[in-house]
Scaffold this motif. Sequence first.
Motif, mmCIF file in Angstrom:
data_model
loop_
_atom_site.group_PDB
_atom_site.id
_atom_site.type_symbol
_atom_site.label_atom_id
_atom_site.label_comp_id
_atom_site.label_asym_id
_atom_site.label_seq_id
_atom_site.Cartn_x
_atom_site.Cartn_y
_atom_site.Cartn_z
ATOM 1 N N SER A 65 -28.983 -22.896 1.889
ATOM 2 C CA SER A 65 -27.724 -22.361 1.345
ATOM 3 C C SER A 65 -26.779 -23.512 1.008
ATOM 4 C CB SER A 65 -27.044 -21.480 2.393
ATOM 5 O OG SER A 65 -26.661 -22.290 3.498
ATOM 6 N N ALA A 66 -25.702 -23.177 0.302
ATOM 7 C CA ALA A 66 -24.700 -24.186 -0.006
ATOM 8 C C ALA A 66 -24.100 -24.746 1.274
ATOM 9 C CB ALA A 66 -23.611 -23.583 -0.893
ATOM 10 N N GLU A 67 -23.924 -23.889 2.254
ATOM 11 C CA GLU A 67 -23.361 -24.349 3.524
ATOM 12 C C GLU A 67 -24.297 -25.360 4.181
ATOM 13 O OE1 GLU A 67 -23.555 -21.047 2.558
ATOM 14 O OE2 GLU A 67 -21.467 -21.284 1.889
ATOM 15 N N ALA A 68 -25.583 -25.073 4.073
ATOM 16 C CA ALA A 68 -26.546 -26.017 4.653
ATOM 17 C C ALA A 68 -26.519 -27.340 3.893
ATOM 18 C CB ALA A 68 -27.945 -25.406 4.626
ATOM 19 N N MET A 69 -26.274 -27.268 2.589
ATOM 20 C CA MET A 69 -26.132 -28.507 1.806
ATOM 21 C C MET A 69 -24.936 -29.317 2.320
ATOM 22 S SD MET A 69 -25.221 -28.850 -2.282
ATOM 23 C CE MET A 69 -23.871 -27.656 -2.170
ATOM 24 N N VAL A 70 -23.827 -28.614 2.554
ATOM 25 C CA VAL A 70 -22.641 -29.304 3.078
ATOM 26 C C VAL A 70 -22.983 -29.920 4.438
ATOM 27 C CG1 VAL A 70 -20.261 -29.009 3.875
ATOM 28 C CG2 VAL A 70 -21.038 -27.812 1.819
ATOM 29 N N GLU A 71 -23.707 -29.186 5.206
ATOM 30 C CA GLU A 71 -24.130 -29.667 6.525
ATOM 31 C C GLU A 71 -24.947 -30.954 6.400
ATOM 32 O OE1 GLU A 71 -24.153 -29.814 10.429
ATOM 33 O OE2 GLU A 71 -23.114 -28.241 9.276
ATOM 34 N N GLN A 72 -25.876 -30.977 5.429
ATOM 35 C CA GLN A 72 -26.685 -32.197 5.218
ATOM 36 C C GLN A 72 -25.801 -33.338 4.713
ATOM 37 O OE1 GLN A 72 -30.087 -31.637 2.727
ATOM 38 N NE2 GLN A 72 -31.023 -30.087 4.054
ATOM 39 N N GLY A 73 -24.814 -32.998 3.920
ATOM 40 C CA GLY A 73 -23.870 -34.010 3.444
ATOM 41 C C GLY A 73 -24.568 -35.138 2.695
ATOM 42 N N ARG A 114 -26.929 -36.863 3.412
ATOM 43 C CA ARG A 114 -28.386 -36.910 3.540
ATOM 44 C C ARG A 114 -29.080 -36.007 2.514
ATOM 45 N NH1 ARG A 114 -29.800 -34.332 8.029
ATOM 46 N NH2 ARG A 114 -27.665 -33.561 8.277
ATOM 47 N N PHE A 115 -28.328 -35.127 1.920
ATOM 48 C CA PHE A 115 -28.866 -34.214 0.896
ATOM 49 C C PHE A 115 -29.512 -35.066 -0.204
ATOM 50 C CE2 PHE A 115 -27.787 -31.496 -2.951
ATOM 51 C CZ PHE A 115 -28.716 -30.492 -2.694
ATOM 52 N N TRP A 116 -30.800 -34.838 -0.470
ATOM 53 C CA TRP A 116 -31.583 -35.767 -1.279
ATOM 54 C C TRP A 116 -30.940 -36.158 -2.620
ATOM 55 C CZ3 TRP A 116 -34.135 -34.707 -5.990
ATOM 56 C CH2 TRP A 116 -34.907 -35.765 -6.475
ATOM 57 N N PRO A 117 -30.445 -35.214 -3.421
ATOM 58 C CA PRO A 117 -29.912 -35.641 -4.717
ATOM 59 C C PRO A 117 -28.722 -36.598 -4.568
ATOM 60 C CG PRO A 117 -30.269 -33.265 -4.699
ATOM 61 C CD PRO A 117 -30.414 -33.743 -3.278
ATOM 62 N N LEU A 118 -27.900 -36.356 -3.568
ATOM 63 C CA LEU A 118 -26.744 -37.233 -3.373
ATOM 64 C C LEU A 118 -27.183 -38.579 -2.819
ATOM 65 C CD1 LEU A 118 -23.749 -37.834 -3.316
ATOM 66 C CD2 LEU A 118 -23.559 -36.575 -1.162
ATOM 67 N N ARG A 119 -28.104 -38.541 -1.888
ATOM 68 C CA ARG A 119 -28.588 -39.792 -1.298
ATOM 69 C C ARG A 119 -29.193 -40.676 -2.379
ATOM 70 N NH1 ARG A 119 -33.201 -40.016 3.118
ATOM 71 N NH2 ARG A 119 -33.406 -37.864 2.375
ATOM 72 N N LEU A 120 -30.032 -40.065 -3.218
ATOM 73 C CA LEU A 120 -30.705 -40.851 -4.251
ATOM 74 C C LEU A 120 -29.696 -41.382 -5.283
ATOM 75 C CD1 LEU A 120 -33.364 -41.906 -5.354
ATOM 76 C CD2 LEU A 120 -33.599 -39.776 -6.649
ATOM 77 N N ALA A 121 -28.732 -40.550 -5.661
ATOM 78 C CA ALA A 121 -27.736 -41.004 -6.646
ATOM 79 C C ALA A 121 -26.968 -42.204 -6.114
ATOM 80 C CB ALA A 121 -26.783 -39.861 -6.988
ATOM 81 N N ARG A 122 -26.566 -42.139 -4.857
ATOM 82 C CA ARG A 122 -25.806 -43.258 -4.284
ATOM 83 C C ARG A 122 -26.659 -44.519 -4.233
ATOM 84 N NH1 ARG A 122 -23.555 -42.186 1.301
ATOM 85 N NH2 ARG A 122 -22.022 -43.783 0.783
ATOM 86 N N GLU A 123 -27.921 -44.355 -3.907
ATOM 87 C CA GLU A 123 -28.787 -45.529 -3.816
ATOM 88 C C GLU A 123 -29.069 -46.112 -5.199
ATOM 89 O OE1 GLU A 123 -30.812 -44.128 0.421
ATOM 90 O OE2 GLU A 123 -32.083 -44.173 -1.377
ATOM 91 N N LEU A 124 -29.290 -45.228 -6.148
ATOM 92 C CA LEU A 124 -29.552 -45.680 -7.521
ATOM 93 C C LEU A 124 -28.324 -46.399 -8.086
ATOM 94 C CD1 LEU A 124 -31.280 -45.725 -10.093
ATOM 95 C CD2 LEU A 124 -30.510 -43.386 -10.569
ATOM 96 N N ASP A 125 -27.171 -45.816 -7.877
ATOM 97 C CA ASP A 125 -25.919 -46.397 -8.350
ATOM 98 C C ASP A 125 -25.744 -47.810 -7.764
ATOM 99 O OD1 ASP A 125 -23.677 -45.995 -9.943
ATOM 100 O OD2 ASP A 125 -22.470 -45.149 -8.331
ATOM 101 N N ASP A 126 -25.962 -47.921 -6.474
ATOM 102 C CA ASP A 126 -25.810 -49.220 -5.820
ATOM 103 C C ASP A 126 -26.830 -50.228 -6.346
ATOM 104 O OD1 ASP A 126 -24.485 -50.740 -3.524
ATOM 105 O OD2 ASP A 126 -26.611 -50.967 -3.011
ATOM 106 N N ALA A 127 -28.047 -49.756 -6.559
ATOM 107 C CA ALA A 127 -29.107 -50.658 -7.032
ATOM 108 C C ALA A 127 -28.778 -51.207 -8.421
ATOM 109 C CB ALA A 127 -30.454 -49.921 -7.051
ATOM 110 N N ILE A 128 -28.289 -50.335 -9.283
ATOM 111 C CA ILE A 128 -27.956 -50.772 -10.648
ATOM 112 C C ILE A 128 -26.841 -51.819 -10.604
ATOM 113 C CG2 ILE A 128 -26.989 -50.007 -12.865
ATOM 114 C CD1 ILE A 128 -29.812 -49.029 -12.502
ATOM 115 N N LEU A 129 -25.818 -51.552 -9.811
ATOM 116 C CA LEU A 129 -24.702 -52.498 -9.722
ATOM 117 C C LEU A 129 -25.160 -53.820 -9.114
ATOM 118 C CD1 LEU A 129 -21.922 -50.005 -8.625
ATOM 119 C CD2 LEU A 129 -22.050 -51.250 -10.798
#
Lengths: 552, 552
Positions: free
Chosen positions: B287-295, B297-312
């Motif tokens: 659920s969306a609440e579970a997504m908030v709970e993962q914060g 760690r939620f895969w799409p957000l985790r990957l975006a942050r890592e990709l963003d950092d890698a590019i920079l």
Amino acid sequence: MAARIDFQTDPSRYRHWKLVFEGEVARLVMDVDENAGLFEGYQLKLNSYDLGVDIELADAVQRLRFEHPEVKVVILQSGKERVFSAGANIRMLAGSSHAHKVNFCKFTNETRNAMEDASAASGQKYLCAVRGTAAGGGYELALATDYILLADDANSTVALPELPLLAVLPGTGGLTRVTDKRKVRRDLADAFCTIEEGVKGARAVKWRLVDQVVPNSRFEQAVKDAAARLAAASDRPAGAKGIALVPIERTFAADAVTYSRLKVEIDRTARRATITLLGPDMPPPASAEAMVEQGARFWPLRLARELDDAILHLRLNEPDVGLLVFKSQGEPAAVLAFDAFLDANGSHWLAREIVHYWKRTLKRIDVTSRSLVALIEPGSCFAGTIAEIAFACDRSFMLIGGSAGDNRLPATLALSTCNFGAYPMGNGLTRLATRFLGEPASIDAARAALGRPLEAEDCERLGLVTSALEGIDWDDEVRIFLEERASFSADGLTGMEANLRFAGPETMETKIFGRLTAWQNWIFQRPNAAGAEGALKRYGTGVKANFNPERI
Amino acid sequence: MAARIDFQTDPSRYRHWKLVFEGEVARLVMDVDENAGLFEGYQLKLNSYDLGVDIELADAVQRLRFEHPEVKVVILQSGKERVFSAGANIRMLAGSSHAHKVNFCKFTNETRNAMEDASAASGQKYLCAVRGTAAGGGYELALATDYILLADDANSTVALPELPLLAVLPGTGGLTRVTDKRKVRRDLADAFCTIEEGVKGARAVKWRLVDQVVPNSRFEQAVKDAAARLAAASDRPAGAKGIALVPIERTFAADAVTYSRLKVEIDRTARRATITLLGPDMPPPASAEAMVEQGARFWPLRLARELDDAILHLRLNEPDVGLLVFKSQGEPAAVLAFDAFLDANGSHWLAREIVHYWKRTLKRIDVTSRSLVALIEPGSCFAGTIAEIAFACDRSFMLIGGSAGDNRLPATLALSTCNFGAYPMGNGLTRLATRFLGEPASIDAARAALGRPLEAEDCERLGLVTSALEGIDWDDEVRIFLEERASFSADGLTGMEANLRFAGPETMETKIFGRLTAWQNWIFQRPNAAGAEGALKRYGTGVKANFNPERI
């Protein structure tokens, strides 16, 4: 370097092009004389070109519109056996100053835009018949036409080899026209621009690089068929007889150029040129037929040709002149009368050509990398088409009332319908629409003042000039502006003006002058291209260029 | 030069900014520590900034969206008494390499775009409260906000003094935002950009440079009133609780960076980095609440942050790496499940933030001046959002069938709804719409294949990859491509890619990265600015710069 680069020529003097007329079709044959380069130090082999070749091309494109209204289709082809065109001459580029490279690219871009303008605005379509190699600027010539036929043989290819061969970009709109005009898929465009030997045959069609490939045995017939199809879609006038673009009248002095309706005065210490436009010396002709009779003497055409030549002369021959000051002398009402005449005869082919020529000349001013200012004083005639020059300027100053010892009436500015649509900028908007992007109501207010002589304070209130100044402030403020402008960095001004002049939407044209040109100018300075070990310098030496791998 | 520029920070480590929360309003207070510059050799006086200051700003802007969904309005203000911000630090610029200047400007532009994106995409509005001088980059910060208040006193001004002071251009979108966002009349914009001391009071409003001027006695109340008005128009979620952007996991080795769901491997000899994205290691939450709970760690957000950092990281710390090779590992269906989850929860604030963050990260890739290629092989998961990376690439190669000794199923690519609208490029079009500008029917064909695993030959036929290759050709073709790309001039590639990647319409964003940046890069190399006698080098010495007057 030649003493002075002259942009005036005529077919009897062409060294590189032939014009052949076959009724409604003209053939524009590129057959470059390799020993007739504009400068020493290179040969124009393989139909490669320099500025001199392009000056002839620009002249031909212009004459086709004015002298040959009967021509509906222009077939661009090569006069050489195995090559269409190798593009801009590399040794010429390698030996040129940064300024010359940049100005060369700007002018060649304007010429290709003029080909597209002939098609879009006047129904004079261009067709490119490519046999042999069309490489770099050669293919960019093809890209500026409406329809590209490529011979289907082992030898005929289209290519943009600038990057792999020379470490520069295609400089005449190639990248922009590949993605935005021909809408080549970006990864295919990327591949194409890295294939030194180019693309041929069916793949060239599949990648949208050309419109048709045809075996040699049927090539000439296919060209004729395509020309006939384009001619059928053209709205060129039937039975019209062209006018002769007779040589313009001008005399050069050390610090001045005097034309029949325009003069240029150069102050080298102050690094500025004053361009004074003279209003009409006669009323508009009685009829469109009388206008044709006047031909190149017809005031709007005469002035446009002289202005166009003056701008080009200043660009190429006076690089240290950083500021163009526009003035005018004449009767505003007389200018408006000509605008009204052109408007009333808008459906006549010659009136149409003249309006579009003014449009192109004004665009040439827009992309001129000099600061532009209009000084609007008593006795001036900034009305309609001439007022448009003030709207092309970075700033405009208008004197309130008269000046001491001058009993002329106060200066006025007047608008005509020409200011509201006839002369779109490269961004597709009129200069007034660009000016009033944030306040569209101001366009309506200006339109409501159509035809009225507007004094300085009215103009300031309507936003049509930057400042209205009393005589007591005028001298100081104008002097300070002129001095200040001359004190700024030439390069900084060029970049600033290129950004501020083109608010609003973008078109292929603004992309070419704004984006592609700026990147090319950057690359033209980088050691990888222009350095002693760079690709331009090492081309043809057998020694590979030495590149700094740093990505910036 | 610091050993490695790190783009990761958090408020506890800020040296230059303070975040103060007042319910639905946050104050973002610029209070630069002049002794905490990123490099030696300059002091960050008068709230001037360097890349380090901007890294903190970017972090704050990002956290405001993810950690503070309750914030509807961000008030940008100065923590100094008499100055808002003096803009980019001039001594830093004067002492920086060309590459650093260019990358600095690119990142600061992305940060200002992120402020505008917060407003446009997530209803988190920005308001700028200017007391004291906002000069150059200081005013450009204000320009990136929705509403500018200027104190009406003798001291408070806005200015773009780059040209008169430094012979360069405003480098963070100033010229473009002045004409295209605030729609300042071009001659007034021209005047403004030449007035070193700037514009204040009523004239600043009249020229559209600010929205409101207010006397100091009423300034704070006016700021609060404006904030309340902006808040009332915001659609930020009521009662939502933010998630913590915990530090990303990564380890640096000599030739590698390893993140939790991404790895970067650098081949210095070949001058390329391989970026491998790892698909989900768990199914989408219930659920969306579970997504908030993962914060975080939620895969799409985790990957975006890592990709963003890698590019920079690659941009700033690995300038000789000219080619980024994108690979992926995982289950395409698992990626599609996350896309479906985000799509189904599109109205949830966090899902919305994550999609917009991917949008910004993909745009960051688009404007990265490295060649980009996707290699799509068995075991990869180029589906939906991950497939979008392949569409951001200059080329993509896909292996037909398997490779020798590999018994995995053939590679597939799959599309999700995310490929058809969620991630517009800077030009306002999706990557598929840009790709298929010349053949809109291909978009429909792609849409018809939504969700289906597409093998290599299907992808080639649909135009989704550049080449589908049999194993026997794969090794050769890919190797040749990689080697060839590394052999080209870095600068030429940068210019070519900047042109080919952005077909179609232009926006303020593409103007800033395409036009303004290119001119600025050109000027950054010119002796008038960067030479020994240029304005950047002579700034503050008391000796005037020596300019070459030649106009180019």
